[in-house]
Enzyme design. Sequence first.
Site, PDB file in Angstrom:
ATOM      1  N   GLY A  11      18.004  -0.882  83.865  1.00 51.54           N
ATOM      2  CA  GLY A  11      19.075   0.069  83.572  1.00 51.54           C
ATOM      3  C   GLY A  11      19.567  -0.172  82.155  1.00 51.54           C
ATOM      4  N   ALA A  12      18.622  -0.485  81.261  1.00 47.92           N
ATOM      5  CA  ALA A  12      18.951  -0.956  79.917  1.00 47.92           C
ATOM      6  C   ALA A  12      19.684   0.065  79.064  1.00 47.92           C
ATOM      7  CB  ALA A  12      17.673  -1.400  79.208  1.00 47.92           C
ATOM      8  N   ARG A  15      25.543   2.428  79.774  1.00 48.93           N
ATOM      9  CA  ARG A  15      26.605   1.907  78.909  1.00 48.93           C
ATOM     10  C   ARG A  15      26.670   0.385  78.951  1.00 48.93           C
ATOM     11  NH1 ARG A  15      29.117   6.557  81.085  1.00 48.93           N
ATOM     12  NH2 ARG A  15      30.057   5.320  82.756  1.00 48.93           N
ATOM     13  N   MET A  16      26.551  -0.197  80.145  1.00 50.06           N
ATOM     14  CA  MET A  16      26.616  -1.647  80.253  1.00 50.06           C
ATOM     15  C   MET A  16      25.368  -2.300  79.689  1.00 50.06           C
ATOM     16  SD  MET A  16      29.233  -3.269  81.071  1.00 50.06           S
ATOM     17  CE  MET A  16      28.274  -4.775  81.161  1.00 50.06           C
ATOM     18  N   GLU A  37      13.758   0.993  82.351  1.00 52.92           N
ATOM     19  CA  GLU A  37      14.408   2.195  82.889  1.00 52.92           C
ATOM     20  C   GLU A  37      13.468   2.845  83.894  1.00 52.92           C
ATOM     21  OE1 GLU A  37      17.092   3.683  83.116  1.00 52.92           O
ATOM     22  OE2 GLU A  37      18.419   2.816  81.601  1.00 52.92           O
ATOM     23  N   ARG A  38      13.972   3.822  84.604  1.00 57.26           N
ATOM     24  CA  ARG A  38      13.190   4.489  85.643  1.00 57.26           C
ATOM     25  C   ARG A  38      12.092   5.352  85.025  1.00 57.26           C
ATOM     26  NH1 ARG A  38      17.572   7.667  84.672  1.00 57.26           N
ATOM     27  NH2 ARG A  38      17.178   9.904  84.494  1.00 57.26           N
ATOM     28  N   THR A 103      27.237  -1.679  92.114  1.00 57.83           N
ATOM     29  CA  THR A 103      28.165  -1.524  93.230  1.00 57.83           C
ATOM     30  C   THR A 103      27.608  -0.534  94.249  1.00 57.83           C
ATOM     31  OG1 THR A 103      29.376   0.228  92.060  1.00 57.83           O
ATOM     32  CG2 THR A 103      30.143  -2.039  91.762  1.00 57.83           C
ATOM     33  N   HIS A 158      40.494   4.000  86.856  1.00 51.67           N
ATOM     34  CA  HIS A 158      39.278   4.015  86.055  1.00 51.67           C
ATOM     35  C   HIS A 158      39.142   5.349  85.329  1.00 51.67           C
ATOM     36  CE1 HIS A 158      38.138   0.548  88.587  1.00 51.67           C
ATOM     37  NE2 HIS A 158      37.346   0.232  87.591  1.00 51.67           N
ATOM     38  N   HIS A 159      38.218   5.386  84.395  1.00 50.63           N
ATOM     39  CA  HIS A 159      37.938   6.577  83.603  1.00 50.63           C
ATOM     40  C   HIS A 159      37.437   7.725  84.490  1.00 50.63           C
ATOM     41  CE1 HIS A 159      33.653   5.537  84.005  1.00 50.63           C
ATOM     42  NE2 HIS A 159      34.036   4.299  83.799  1.00 50.63           N
ATOM     43  N   LYS A 162      33.777   7.737  86.302  1.00 56.19           N
ATOM     44  CA  LYS A 162      33.362   6.800  87.357  1.00 56.19           C
ATOM     45  C   LYS A 162      33.015   7.585  88.615  1.00 56.19           C
ATOM     46  CE  LYS A 162      34.631   2.533  89.761  1.00 56.19           C
ATOM     47  NZ  LYS A 162      33.322   1.908  89.465  1.00 56.19           N
TER      48      LYS A 162
END
Length: 271
Positions: A11-12, A15-16, A37-38, A103, A158-159, A162
Amino acid sequence: MTAPIGLALVGALGRMGLAIARAAAARDDLRVAAAIERDGHPGLGADLAARAGAGEAGVKVGADLAGGIAGADVVIDLSHAGAAAAVAGAAAACGKALLCGTTGLDEAAIAALDRAAQSVPVLWTPNLSPGVAVLAGLVRHAVAALGPEYDVEIVELHHRKKADAPSGTALLLAAEASTGAGRLAPAAMCFGRSGRTGERPGGQIGIHAVRGGTVFGEHRVILAGPHERIELSHAAESRELFAEGALRAALFLARARPGRYAMKDVLAREA
């Protein structure tokens, strides 16, 4: 000089993932060894460092999960809940430590993490902030000390982008509160209230999700008792907070034995 620990970011281009790539580029003890990535992702083939705004490091984004993991020391999974089981299986098959920051995991994904932990160190956390790990411990101890006369309410903000509610961190805090109360699992949780709800039942944990703007993340735990109220809170001020937490966890996992870990174990090792 000791070789830097290699990271495989799954998941490079999220954002994280990009925040972790920037943070790792500024260190000598860690490096990004693979960016994954996928299949079909529009960013496949891109230079990760360039996308992260950290120059060009020659690490191209690819879709080969097993191949990317094989060349790293620690896998950091920041993809999505549906991929967590496959990533855990691939990390275990390659003998690589795993940090999962995804999550919304279902029982199958959690079981996959447990299986992987039999052969490699595995840390799953809904929040990579060291401060949240401290907050969780404070909540557990406070609930245990105050007793059942104190009601527990959790508010998270949260923003607007999310996608899930309540946050994984809010659920973590609810679980810690339940542990502090001496229960093996969280008590009946109430996700917001509306209408004629009647008197608040004892042992209930209220969780309220607020969404808006660009807020990185705020969590407030209210312990309301007879004639007083205690509030414990945490506010994240930038995404770099979580990136630095991920790198601290990666360093811990690179030296850990097989098993399941949490962010509190990272802090305990550093103390």
